[in-house]
Design a protein around this motif. Sequence first.
Motif, PDB file in Angstrom:
ATOM      1  N   GLY A   1       0.714  -1.100   0.020  1.00  0.00           N
ATOM      2  CA  GLY A   1       0.018  -0.008   0.098  1.00  0.00           C
ATOM      3  C   GLY A   1       0.711   1.261  -0.173  1.00  0.00           C
TER       4      GLY A   1
ATOM      5  N   THR B   1      -0.058   6.083   0.062  1.00  0.00           N
ATOM      6  CA  THR B   1      -0.747   6.953   0.202  1.00  0.00           C
ATOM      7  C   THR B   1      -1.099   7.594  -1.149  1.00  0.00           C
ATOM      8  OG1 THR B   1       1.173   8.225   0.444  1.00  0.00           O
ATOM      9  CG2 THR B   1      -0.259   7.724   2.477  1.00  0.00           C
TER      10      THR B   1
ATOM     11  N   TYR C   1      -3.818   4.310  -1.769  1.00  0.00           N
ATOM     12  CA  TYR C   1      -4.923   4.755  -0.965  1.00  0.00           C
ATOM     13  C   TYR C   1      -5.015   6.118  -0.905  1.00  0.00           C
ATOM     14  CZ  TYR C   1      -5.534  -0.274   0.569  1.00  0.00           C
ATOM     15  OH  TYR C   1      -5.778  -1.694   0.597  1.00  0.00           O
ATOM     16  N   LYS C   2      -6.064   6.670  -0.279  1.00  0.00           N
ATOM     17  CA  LYS C   2      -6.029   8.045   0.003  1.00  0.00           C
ATOM     18  C   LYS C   2      -5.401   8.718   1.057  1.00  0.00           C
ATOM     19  CE  LYS C   2     -10.419   8.697  -2.507  1.00  0.00           C
ATOM     20  NZ  LYS C   2     -11.937   9.290  -2.422  1.00  0.00           N
TER      21      LYS C   2
ATOM     22  N   ALA D   1      -5.960   4.456   6.113  1.00  0.00           N
ATOM     23  CA  ALA D   1      -6.815   3.783   5.254  1.00  0.00           C
ATOM     24  C   ALA D   1      -5.987   2.580   4.718  1.00  0.00           C
ATOM     25  CB  ALA D   1      -7.578   4.553   4.185  1.00  0.00           C
ATOM     26  N   ALA D   2      -4.807   2.791   4.264  1.00  0.00           N
ATOM     27  CA  ALA D   2      -3.894   1.529   3.890  1.00  0.00           C
ATOM     28  C   ALA D   2      -3.411   0.850   5.114  1.00  0.00           C
ATOM     29  CB  ALA D   2      -2.805   2.278   3.099  1.00  0.00           C
TER      30      ALA D   2
ATOM     31  N   ASP E   1      -6.240  -1.799   6.137  1.00  0.00           N
ATOM     32  CA  ASP E   1      -6.339  -2.980   5.309  1.00  0.00           C
ATOM     33  C   ASP E   1      -5.182  -3.931   5.591  1.00  0.00           C
ATOM     34  OD1 ASP E   1      -8.757  -2.296   4.163  1.00  0.00           O
ATOM     35  OD2 ASP E   1      -8.106  -2.104   2.096  1.00  0.00           O
TER      36      ASP E   1
END
Length: 326
Positions: free
Chosen positions: A159, A161, A187-188, A192-193, A196
């Motif tokens: 992942g 950003t 990911y944003k 968030a990453a 997950d």
Amino acid sequence: MSWSIARRPWIAAVSMGIVFAASAAQADWPERPIRFIVNAAAGGAADGTARVLADGLGKRLGQPVIVENRPGASGAIGLDIVAKAAPDGYTIGNANLATYTVTALTATSLPYNPAKDFTPIARQWTQPNLLGVSPKLPVKTVAELVDYAKAHPNALFYGSTGTGTALHVLGALFANLSGAQLTHVPYKSAPAAELDLSTGQIQMMFSNFTSMEPQARAGRIRALAITGPNRSPMLPDVPTIREAGYPALEMETWGGVVGPANMPPAIVEKLNREINAVLADPAVIKKHAALGATVAPGSIAEFTQMLDADSARWGEVIRRNHITLE
């Protein structure tokens, strides 16, 4: 004597008066509040370190240093405001590796010229990144991670950003150096990453120390290495990336202060001097440490040299992997 010749002493006197007036204005600077443009949202580590500096700097300069959060476009919105401001010292801004150097290298277009539109003022802090994996992944060292990745080509998802961001570039460099075939998942945001990552939706990522460290300490993410030159007292059992066998991955992200191009040297030197004095305060050092950062005072020349070196280093990785900012 012609009129053009006779008027020269008067012209010289006026010119000298302008020079003296400008010098006096710089000597009296600042005479009003200073805007500090922060190209990140309020509440994060970048905002926190900026506010610590703004508070201390305002006290030393005798004028308020007002933080103005202008996030967006991977930091370009805030930096554009700084680039287009009057070069009088009353508008300065934060910069860091991700938003200043990497964005300039990966963006296909920017509203400013990164090489020409800024004045480097001072470096403020440094911070390592962490390499973390999902606890579900059967690896406990970087060597085991590389072996697993090579045995499962393109099956490991890492992942970041976002495509073209600093964490994407760092992951790409790891793939280059290790020879592993990895699949990038943008990911944003780092949280968030990391969410997950903790549940096994992705298997690995490099992330900001401030963001990943609490997750690693809680056992939701397994930290395999720290990218800085030293182990962190916050995670003393996590080896450095050099100890893990990848010295070429050693790096620290940084934060600093820049202004518009063509700022008066006297103001730039005063800002650098006062910022370094703020960073020497034990209370300020402690506040940075609480945010996972280490104060990094230095000269204007040292900051400029670091910017040039970073641009060369990460530019090579970006070109090799054909990375562009989305």
